[in-house]
Scaffold this motif. Sequence first.
Motif, PDB file in Angstrom:
ATOM      1  N   LEU B  12       0.843  -1.199   0.000  1.00 35.01           N
ATOM      2  CA  LEU B  12       0.000   0.000   0.000  1.00 35.01           C
ATOM      3  C   LEU B  12       0.881   1.253   0.000  1.00 35.01           C
ATOM      4  CD1 LEU B  12      -3.006   0.853   0.143  1.00 35.01           C
ATOM      5  CD2 LEU B  12      -2.670   1.164   2.600  1.00 35.01           C
ATOM      6  N   THR B  16       0.783   3.848  -3.174  1.00 32.82           N
ATOM      7  CA  THR B  16       0.218   5.156  -2.869  1.00 32.82           C
ATOM      8  C   THR B  16       1.259   6.258  -3.047  1.00 32.82           C
ATOM      9  OG1 THR B  16      -1.216   4.054  -1.290  1.00 32.82           O
ATOM     10  CG2 THR B  16      -1.158   6.438  -1.190  1.00 32.82           C
ATOM     11  N   ARG B  19       1.815   7.011  -6.673  1.00 33.93           N
ATOM     12  CA  ARG B  19       0.754   7.802  -7.304  1.00 33.93           C
ATOM     13  C   ARG B  19       0.758   9.242  -6.817  1.00 33.93           C
ATOM     14  NH1 ARG B  19      -4.957   5.428  -8.042  1.00 33.93           N
ATOM     15  NH2 ARG B  19      -4.886   6.972  -9.705  1.00 33.93           N
ATOM     16  N   LYS B 101      -9.625   3.201   5.895  1.00 30.39           N
ATOM     17  CA  LYS B 101      -9.231   2.261   4.845  1.00 30.39           C
ATOM     18  C   LYS B 101     -10.345   1.269   4.607  1.00 30.39           C
ATOM     19  CE  LYS B 101      -4.504   1.940   6.352  1.00 30.39           C
ATOM     20  NZ  LYS B 101      -3.549   0.966   6.859  1.00 30.39           N
ATOM     21  N   PRO B 102     -10.570   0.752   3.444  1.00 29.72           N
ATOM     22  CA  PRO B 102      -9.864   1.137   2.229  1.00 29.72           C
ATOM     23  C   PRO B 102     -10.456   2.425   1.657  1.00 29.72           C
ATOM     24  CG  PRO B 102     -11.441  -0.610   1.778  1.00 29.72           C
ATOM     25  CD  PRO B 102     -11.558  -0.293   3.220  1.00 29.72           C
ATOM     26  N   PHE B 103      -9.596   3.191   1.018  1.00 33.49           N
ATOM     27  CA  PHE B 103     -10.077   4.459   0.464  1.00 33.49           C
ATOM     28  C   PHE B 103      -9.741   4.508  -1.021  1.00 33.49           C
ATOM     29  CE2 PHE B 103      -5.955   4.876   2.530  1.00 33.49           C
ATOM     30  CZ  PHE B 103      -5.154   5.295   1.478  1.00 33.49           C
ATOM     31  N   ALA B 104     -10.502   5.283  -1.732  1.00 33.02           N
ATOM     32  CA  ALA B 104     -10.179   5.509  -3.141  1.00 33.02           C
ATOM     33  C   ALA B 104      -9.088   6.571  -3.175  1.00 33.02           C
ATOM     34  CB  ALA B 104     -11.410   5.972  -3.880  1.00 33.02           C
ATOM     35  N   PHE B 105      -8.174   6.440  -4.124  1.00 33.57           N
ATOM     36  CA  PHE B 105      -7.062   7.388  -4.207  1.00 33.57           C
ATOM     37  C   PHE B 105      -7.583   8.819  -4.378  1.00 33.57           C
ATOM     38  CE2 PHE B 105      -3.581   9.553  -6.514  1.00 33.57           C
ATOM     39  CZ  PHE B 105      -2.606   9.432  -5.543  1.00 33.57           C
ATOM     40  N   GLU B 106      -8.654   8.963  -5.177  1.00 35.63           N
ATOM     41  CA  GLU B 106      -9.247  10.288  -5.391  1.00 35.63           C
ATOM     42  C   GLU B 106      -9.671  10.917  -4.068  1.00 35.63           C
ATOM     43  OE1 GLU B 106      -9.308  12.171  -7.996  1.00 35.63           O
ATOM     44  OE2 GLU B 106      -8.260  10.603  -9.146  1.00 35.63           O
TER      45      GLU B 106
END
Lengths: 452, 224
Positions: B12, B16, B19, B101-106
């Motif tokens: 993770l 992350t 990105r 968590k879990p989360f969307a990157f946006e």
Amino acid sequence: MSRVKIRVKMMLWYTLLTTILLAVFLPILYSVLSRSLLSNEKNNIETAMSQAMISVEFENNVLSIQDDITLSSSMPTIIWDKSGKVLYANTKIEWSHELPYAQGDIRRIELNDVDWLVYDKTVLNDGKEQARIRICSSLEGMENTLHRTLFIILAILPLYFIITILGGLIIAKRSLRPISMITDLAKSIKLSDLSKRITGVICDDEVGELADTFNGMLASLEESFDKEKRFASDASHELRMPVSVIMANAEAVLAARQDEETEKSISVILLESKRMNAIISQLLMLTKGIEGKYKPNFEQNSLNIIINAVLEQLQDEAERQSVTLIDETDSEIFALIDQSLITQMMLNIISNAIKYGKPGGHVWVEVVCIGNEYLLTIKDDGIGIAANELPFIFDRFFRVDKSRDRSGSGLGLSIVKWIVDTHKGSIDVKSEIDSGTIFSILLNGYEEKKNK
Amino acid sequence: MRILFIEDDVSLQNITSKRLKTEGYTVDSCYDGAEGYDYAAGIEYDCIILDIMLPKLNGIQLLRKLRTEGSKSNILLLTAKDSIDDRVAGLNAGADDYLVKPFAFEELLARIRTLMRRQSEIKDNVLTLEDLVMNVSDHIVERGGHKVDLTFKEYALLEYLMRNQGKVLTRTQISDHVWNNEFEYDSNIVDVYIRYLRGKIDKSHDKKLIQTVRGIGYAMRCEE
């Protein structure tokens, strides 16, 4: 199934037993009494006869009766000589003179409703008949005694039964009191709270043993329930992390330029991991709810506002399925509810109704007041649920048609059930395959708002 | 913009931070609390993304340590834990926001952007926007001089929107703060509650105060 309480059963058995005892012993008692009275009378008459025999003297072929004959006047006595002439009689009762003479045992005859004993005896001298003696004795006195005894027995019997029944009930109640204490305590123990124990029953008898056994059972139940609860929440927590990693990676891959096939596959991975996350979330919601960690917040709420907003929210989804949503509520209804939970409940049921609707179908929502309660009805003309599946729809992960439907978590209706339980309401489902389903939810706590 | 990302899950952490770097942030990565403390004590980061469950020094302990030493970095807590206690402890210890968590990157990007604007929440007891007045100490809401009756959750939602007025708030952000993760509601519930609020606040007024930001969430501001 017998609905008769043990207390009553014990009393009935007790009464039956004493009834049998009475039915056996009372007739025995009565017959012993009547026999002994009768033999008493026979003794009397025999005594009188031997006195009469003594009083008859026979000298030089002349019969004479001693003057001091002291025969009881209550016993009619007649003495004839051998020619049949009356030598002595202390009675004028006709029948006693006319009754045919029959030497031998004491006879019992009935005359004018009164029983008599008649004793005939021949006085012999040198083997020749000299005189005949007849003594009669009325059995009226004896019969009166027997009648009185019978009357007393019959008069006492009802009283005896009343005392037996009441006494039996009281004794049974007293000895069962610790058991009803256990029952009351057991009733107050709910699934959500297995930590309670039966206290206050301290005795070494069968009841104390029962309480101990019950407590032991509760302890092991609590343990296994806790284990199950902990398993569900632990599993959910543990699953969150891998899902985060899968989602993050899938998103990262999708963010870069990919060929069509890869993009399609990764999208599926992302979609499914999101679904898995939703299932984990709902499972946690349910376990938290059942564990009683959620404290509901009951407030006055307009059900109309909730229905309107939920229907508006689901309008797009309904249009995609060509289902028409119809609100049939015609009056404004306020209720004491947890707004978030009821909103979630409506979302779950109505979106189910849309999902299992037929193209061109409808979903009708209505709330009506019934006295102090209000009834929420959500009706659809969709595909319906088979009768053999209906009892299981509130079970976790139960799916009506296992092959067709892959969306959703399989927990929506379990959550609905929990929400209804939290509001101390009841939910009822009626469904017919191919013609639709009706969810009826009865909640209490309706309260009319005075003015807007 | 310099971000410190403290997360012990390697995959993770890697994906992350990679990105975040492509989004133009400078990212330092740490895998445990002690290492994180060394980094954070050395430089004042614009934003620290901090996992709660960390080896050596857990997130909450690290957070307390940094705040007592006067760190002014924006701190976003990450948690896989569902207990409210953790979150409350985090906010009390001085976290600026938290993300489950879990989360969307946006979602993570949106949260970072909100934090970076450094517009702290309005701490006043009377919150106003146009003719909407919210008196937090008395629990009274008025629009155009008329009292508005709100339920407990409607009030909490309005207060959160008003304290962050002007900012775009995502649905997850709203549900995390208003429902405090007491429960895992359907994401629809935020939209339904916005409908409740609109019905009570905006419906009978020409000026709409609750705005939908397509694809992201909602914002409380006056439509120009």
